[in-house]
Design a protein around this motif. Structure first.
Motif, PDB file in Angstrom:
ATOM      1  N   GLY A   4       0.731  -0.926  -0.141  1.00 12.76           N
ATOM      2  CA  GLY A   4       0.085  -0.100   0.079  1.00 12.76           C
ATOM      3  C   GLY A   4       0.944   1.198  -0.004  1.00 12.76           C
ATOM      4  O   GLY A   4       0.740   2.063  -0.691  1.00 12.76           O
ATOM      5  N   LEU A   5       1.861   1.212   0.647  1.00 15.82           N
ATOM      6  CA  LEU A   5       2.854   2.386   0.845  1.00 15.82           C
ATOM      7  C   LEU A   5       3.362   2.653  -0.583  1.00 15.82           C
ATOM      8  O   LEU A   5       3.542   3.764  -1.150  1.00 15.82           O
ATOM      9  CB  LEU A   5       3.876   1.940   1.973  1.00 15.82           C
ATOM     10  CG  LEU A   5       4.980   3.261   2.036  1.00 15.82           C
ATOM     11  CD1 LEU A   5       4.450   4.622   2.366  1.00 15.82           C
ATOM     12  CD2 LEU A   5       6.265   2.823   2.943  1.00 15.82           C
ATOM     13  N   ILE A   6       3.769   1.650  -1.253  1.00 13.22           N
ATOM     14  CA  ILE A   6       4.501   1.633  -2.396  1.00 13.22           C
ATOM     15  C   ILE A   6       3.656   2.095  -3.592  1.00 13.22           C
ATOM     16  O   ILE A   6       3.816   3.113  -4.333  1.00 13.22           O
ATOM     17  CB  ILE A   6       5.040   0.177  -3.241  1.00 13.22           C
ATOM     18  CG1 ILE A   6       6.122  -0.183  -2.176  1.00 13.22           C
ATOM     19  CG2 ILE A   6       5.625   0.378  -4.440  1.00 13.22           C
ATOM     20  CD1 ILE A   6       6.662  -1.638  -2.059  1.00 13.22           C
ATOM     21  N   SER A   7       2.342   1.855  -3.497  1.00 15.13           N
ATOM     22  CA  SER A   7       1.325   2.343  -4.564  1.00 15.13           C
ATOM     23  C   SER A   7       1.269   3.758  -4.463  1.00 15.13           C
ATOM     24  O   SER A   7       0.998   4.530  -5.037  1.00 15.13           O
ATOM     25  CB  SER A   7       0.031   1.682  -4.149  1.00 15.13           C
ATOM     26  OG  SER A   7      -0.022  -0.088  -4.700  1.00 15.13           O
ATOM     27  N   SER A   8       0.964   4.208  -2.953  1.00 13.24           N
ATOM     28  CA  SER A   8       0.891   5.557  -2.584  1.00 13.24           C
ATOM     29  C   SER A   8       1.995   6.577  -3.021  1.00 13.24           C
ATOM     30  O   SER A   8       1.862   7.401  -3.355  1.00 13.24           O
ATOM     31  CB  SER A   8       0.617   5.632  -1.047  1.00 13.24           C
ATOM     32  OG  SER A   8       1.746   5.761  -0.245  1.00 13.24           O
ATOM     33  N   ILE A   9       3.205   5.977  -3.093  1.00 11.32           N
ATOM     34  CA  ILE A   9       4.537   6.651  -3.331  1.00 11.32           C
ATOM     35  C   ILE A   9       4.281   6.903  -4.941  1.00 11.32           C
ATOM     36  O   ILE A   9       4.354   8.094  -5.701  1.00 11.32           O
ATOM     37  CB  ILE A   9       5.632   5.889  -3.059  1.00 11.32           C
ATOM     38  CG1 ILE A   9       5.952   6.089  -1.615  1.00 11.32           C
ATOM     39  CG2 ILE A   9       6.812   6.826  -3.885  1.00 11.32           C
ATOM     40  CD1 ILE A   9       6.984   5.314  -1.173  1.00 11.32           C
ATOM     41  N   GLN A  10       3.788   5.746  -5.703  1.00 15.55           N
ATOM     42  CA  GLN A  10       3.684   5.777  -7.007  1.00 15.55           C
ATOM     43  C   GLN A  10       2.609   6.855  -7.689  1.00 15.55           C
ATOM     44  O   GLN A  10       2.599   7.437  -8.489  1.00 15.55           O
ATOM     45  CB  GLN A  10       3.315   4.290  -7.780  1.00 15.55           C
ATOM     46  CG  GLN A  10       4.634   3.485  -7.671  1.00 15.55           C
ATOM     47  CD  GLN A  10       4.187   1.956  -8.084  1.00 15.55           C
ATOM     48  OE1 GLN A  10       2.955   1.482  -7.724  1.00 15.55           O
ATOM     49  NE2 GLN A  10       5.105   1.279  -8.532  1.00 15.55           N
ATOM     50  N   ASN A  11       1.572   6.858  -6.812  1.00 15.93           N
ATOM     51  CA  ASN A  11       0.256   7.755  -6.965  1.00 15.93           C
ATOM     52  C   ASN A  11       0.579   8.950  -6.544  1.00 15.93           C
ATOM     53  O   ASN A  11      -0.550   9.880  -6.739  1.00 15.93           O
ATOM     54  CB  ASN A  11      -0.976   6.911  -6.735  1.00 15.93           C
ATOM     55  CG  ASN A  11      -1.033   5.653  -7.333  1.00 15.93           C
ATOM     56  OD1 ASN A  11      -0.592   5.447  -8.229  1.00 15.93           O
ATOM     57  ND2 ASN A  11      -1.601   4.688  -6.540  1.00 15.93           N
ATOM     58  N   ARG A  12       1.505   9.361  -5.882  1.00 19.91           N
ATOM     59  CA  ARG A  12       1.691  10.711  -5.092  1.00 19.91           C
ATOM     60  C   ARG A  12       0.654  10.882  -4.092  1.00 19.91           C
ATOM     61  O   ARG A  12       0.183  11.965  -4.204  1.00 19.91           O
ATOM     62  CB  ARG A  12       1.985  11.744  -6.280  1.00 19.91           C
ATOM     63  CG  ARG A  12       3.327  11.593  -7.108  1.00 19.91           C
ATOM     64  CD  ARG A  12       3.307  12.769  -8.179  1.00 19.91           C
ATOM     65  NE  ARG A  12       4.535  12.775  -8.745  1.00 19.91           N
ATOM     66  CZ  ARG A  12       4.825  12.134  -9.957  1.00 19.91           C
ATOM     67  NH1 ARG A  12       4.057  11.140 -10.268  1.00 19.91           N
ATOM     68  NH2 ARG A  12       6.035  12.165 -10.474  1.00 19.91           N
ATOM     69  N   SER A  13       0.090   9.650  -3.580  1.00 17.71           N
ATOM     70  CA  SER A  13      -0.965  10.091  -2.541  1.00 17.71           C
ATOM     71  C   SER A  13      -0.398   9.563  -1.014  1.00 17.71           C
ATOM     72  O   SER A  13      -1.137   9.065  -0.392  1.00 17.71           O
ATOM     73  CB  SER A  13      -1.736   9.250  -2.835  1.00 17.71           C
ATOM     74  OG  SER A  13      -1.704   7.772  -3.023  1.00 17.71           O
ATOM     75  N   ILE A  14       0.961   9.945  -0.899  1.00 14.66           N
ATOM     76  CA  ILE A  14       1.541   9.368   0.445  1.00 14.66           C
ATOM     77  C   ILE A  14       0.869  10.120   1.637  1.00 14.66           C
ATOM     78  O   ILE A  14       0.631   9.420   2.778  1.00 14.66           O
ATOM     79  CB  ILE A  14       3.020   9.723   0.474  1.00 14.66           C
ATOM     80  CG1 ILE A  14       3.663   8.956   1.727  1.00 14.66           C
ATOM     81  CG2 ILE A  14       3.562  11.067   0.531  1.00 14.66           C
ATOM     82  CD1 ILE A  14       3.883   7.536   1.753  1.00 14.66           C
TER      83      ILE A  14
END
Length: 211
Positions: A60-70
């Motif tokens: 989930g963290l990796i996805s949020s970094i990719q989507n710029r939604s950290i």
């Protein structure tokens, strides 16, 4: 581990925070963690409970970094009242994930929100984990789920056959409990195979068949 989990479910965030439970594979850590979450939901319906395996947290963290939604990722976790993280040893060597979890941990802890963590080993034995995170884990209550003794293994087997409405000879149960000592899943798997044999052949297995 059971007593500490029970207390945490009755007074989340006020006793044993964080609660760190460790033990080998197949001994019931996940069952215990999920039971705490279910008990909190039952006792405090307004509280938000989040159970997540550490691997899924990392994904989930990796996805949020990719989507710029950290920021959204952090906000979501900081809004929970009880955070249950399973198999924390999977965070070993993942520096960015550890850093973000550290900040989430601190934010929850400062607001007296319950944090429950499980691992297959105690905090001091988890490799490649930052010292500040390790010290946080060691700052609460650490519960060890040890291997069940012979009497407990027999009791588990007898409970399981009672649940399934079958009977197996005591010598067969003794054989299973004596030979499978370290993993409850394996113990149950052996029992299931013998129950299947009984259903297919319409007769209980004797000791030789069990062997």
């Amino acid at each position: 581990a059971y007593a500490a989990s029970w207390a945490a479910s009755k007074k989340p965030g006020l006793v044993y925070n964080p609660l760190f439970i460790y033990g080998g594979v197949g001994l019931g850590k996940t069952h215990l963690l999920q039971s705490v979450g279910n008990a909190v939901i039952k006792n405090f319906s307004q509280k938000k409970v989040k159970y997540i395996p550490a691997e899924k947290f990392t994904t989930g963290l990796i996805s949020s970094i990719q989507n710029r939604s950290i920021e959204g990722f952090k906000t979501k976790y900081r809004a929970v009242d009880v955070l249950i993280l399973d198999d924390v040893q999977f965070l070993a060597g993942k520096e960015k994930t550890q850093e973000e979890f550290f900040h989430i941990f601190n934010a929850l802890y400062e607001e007296n929100k319950q944090i429950i963590i499980s691992s297959d080993r105690p905090p001091k034995s988890i490799p490649a984990i930052t010292e500040r995170l390790r010290s946080r884990f060691e700052g609460g209550m650490i519960g060890d789920i040890s291997y069940p003794d012979y009497e407990t293994r027999i009791a588990i087997l007898k409970n399981k056959i009672q649940e399934r409405g079958v009977n197996l000879p005591d010598e067969v149960l003794d054989y299973i409990a004596t030979n499978i000592q370290r993993n409850i899943r394996e113990l149950e798997g052996a029992l299931n195979r013998l129950i299947a044999y009984q259903k297919i052949n319409n007769q209980p297995p004797n000791l030789e068949i069990a062997k």
